[in-house]
Design a protein around this motif. Structure first.
Motif, mmCIF file in Angstrom:
data_model
loop_
_atom_site.group_PDB
_atom_site.id
_atom_site.type_symbol
_atom_site.label_atom_id
_atom_site.label_comp_id
_atom_site.label_asym_id
_atom_site.label_seq_id
_atom_site.Cartn_x
_atom_site.Cartn_y
_atom_site.Cartn_z
ATOM 1 N N UNK A 148 7.558 0.739 9.575
ATOM 2 C CA UNK A 148 7.233 1.704 8.526
ATOM 3 C C UNK A 148 5.735 2.005 8.473
ATOM 4 N N UNK A 149 4.896 0.997 8.726
ATOM 5 C CA UNK A 149 3.454 1.231 8.735
ATOM 6 C C UNK A 149 3.071 2.201 9.841
ATOM 7 N N UNK A 150 3.598 1.971 11.046
ATOM 8 C CA UNK A 150 3.302 2.851 12.180
ATOM 9 C C UNK A 150 3.905 4.237 11.957
ATOM 10 N N UNK A 191 2.768 9.593 11.269
ATOM 11 C CA UNK A 191 3.226 10.884 10.735
ATOM 12 C C UNK A 191 2.096 11.631 10.033
ATOM 13 N N UNK A 192 1.348 10.893 9.183
ATOM 14 C CA UNK A 192 0.275 11.536 8.418
ATOM 15 C C UNK A 192 -0.881 11.959 9.317
ATOM 16 N N UNK A 193 -1.229 11.138 10.311
ATOM 17 C CA UNK A 193 -2.306 11.512 11.240
ATOM 18 C C UNK A 193 -1.915 12.766 12.021
ATOM 19 N N UNK A 194 -0.663 12.810 12.503
ATOM 20 C CA UNK A 194 -0.200 13.973 13.269
ATOM 21 C C UNK A 194 -0.169 15.228 12.396
ATOM 22 N N UNK A 228 0.830 -1.208 0.000
ATOM 23 C CA UNK A 228 0.000 0.000 0.000
ATOM 24 C C UNK A 228 0.857 1.248 0.000
ATOM 25 N N UNK A 229 0.297 2.267 -0.599
ATOM 26 C CA UNK A 229 0.865 3.614 -0.583
ATOM 27 C C UNK A 229 -0.176 4.514 0.067
ATOM 28 N N UNK A 230 0.154 5.100 1.204
ATOM 29 C CA UNK A 230 -0.791 5.913 1.969
ATOM 30 C C UNK A 230 -0.771 7.346 1.450
ATOM 31 N N UNK A 231 -1.847 7.752 0.795
ATOM 32 C CA UNK A 231 -1.966 9.118 0.288
ATOM 33 C C UNK A 231 -2.438 10.056 1.402
ATOM 34 N N UNK A 232 -3.367 9.555 2.216
ATOM 35 C CA UNK A 232 -3.891 10.371 3.317
ATOM 36 C C UNK A 232 -4.272 9.472 4.483
ATOM 37 N N UNK A 233 -3.983 9.930 5.685
ATOM 38 C CA UNK A 233 -4.428 9.227 6.888
ATOM 39 C C UNK A 233 -4.729 10.256 7.972
ATOM 40 N N UNK A 234 -5.934 10.174 8.494
ATOM 41 C CA UNK A 234 -6.336 11.010 9.626
ATOM 42 C C UNK A 234 -7.216 10.154 10.525
#
Length: 238
Positions: free
Chosen positions: A220-222, A227-230, A112-118
């Motif tokens: 790397x997942x965490x 990072x993206x959520x913060x 997976x490639x995470x574009x956005x995470x909140x």
């Protein structure tokens, strides 16, 4: 000996004390449930992405670059950053499309490639050129699985025929719903989820502890997700 027995008698909680303790616990649990219900009722105010817009974007990518997932991903990123210029006060996007990580969940494996995470939304590209199969998980979020390349097959108990999703289709999985799925041969998809995202993480990480023991992938997942959520919390995006 007499003193010891006397100490034991004085340290034993009275029935009234035990009752008050359980009442306090019940009250706190009730408050917690009410708070969760209230937060669940207002979570939509923090959504930024629009499912019809994402579906249209996925279909446009499929039509413009058929069977070319790399170009599709760049097309999706170009459109997203045009719609939500970065840096933005509304939403933070991860535009580094080289940042891929393995994902093992529900018996299925891909990358997976995470574009956005909140806290209330995530948008990822997920897939594998080899094909995979597993359990969707039972989640607290609605899930929109936009097929870009290949096919996804799905099945739920009681159905005697499989569901088939092809490029341009979206497989919608309402929260609280679970299915068996298969990404037949090679398949890549843009996956969007809206709801309480942190509650999905145990499913996404459980296979690392019970099967793969892939500690670098866990790290790397965490790291990326956190990072993206913060980054989003810092601009007020919950």
């Amino acid at each position: 000996m007499t003193k010891s027995r006397s100490a034991m008698r004085t340290s034993t909680p009275s029935p009234a004390h035990s009752f008050r303790k359980w009442v306090s616990r019940a009250v706190l649990f009730g408050i917690f449930c009410v708070a969760c219900s209230w937060l669940d009722s207002i979570k939509e105010r923090w959504y930024v992405f629009d499912p019809p817009f994402l579906h249209e974007l996925a279909q446009e990518a499929v039509a413009t670059f058929p069977n070319n997932p790399e170009s599709m991903i760049q097309h999706i990123l170009t459109n997203l950053t045009s719609t939500y210029p970065q840096p933005s006060n509304a939403i933070s996007l991860n535009t580094d499309s080289t940042e891929w990580v393995f994902n093992n969940a529900g018996g299925a494996m891909g990358a997976m490639y995470i574009i956005h995470a909140s806290i209330t939304e995530y948008l990822i590209i997920f897939g594998t050129p080899l094909g995979t199969e597993g359990h969707t998980g039972l989640h607290t979020a609605d899930d929109y699985f936009h097929i870009l390349v290949g096919e996804q097959w799905a099945f739920k108990p009681g159905a005697l025929e499989m569901e088939r999703y092809q490029p341009g289709d979206v497989h919608f999985l309402p929260r609280g719903t679970a299915k068996q799925y298969k990404m037949h041969e090679g398949c890549f998809a843009m996956e969007y989820a809206r709801g309480w995202i942190p509650l999905m993480l145990p499913f996404g990480l459980a296979d690392i502890f019970t099967s793969t023991l892939d500690i670098p992938t866990l790290y790397h997942t965490v790291r990326i997700t956190g990072r993206e959520i913060i980054k989003n919390i810092l601009i007020g995006k919950i």
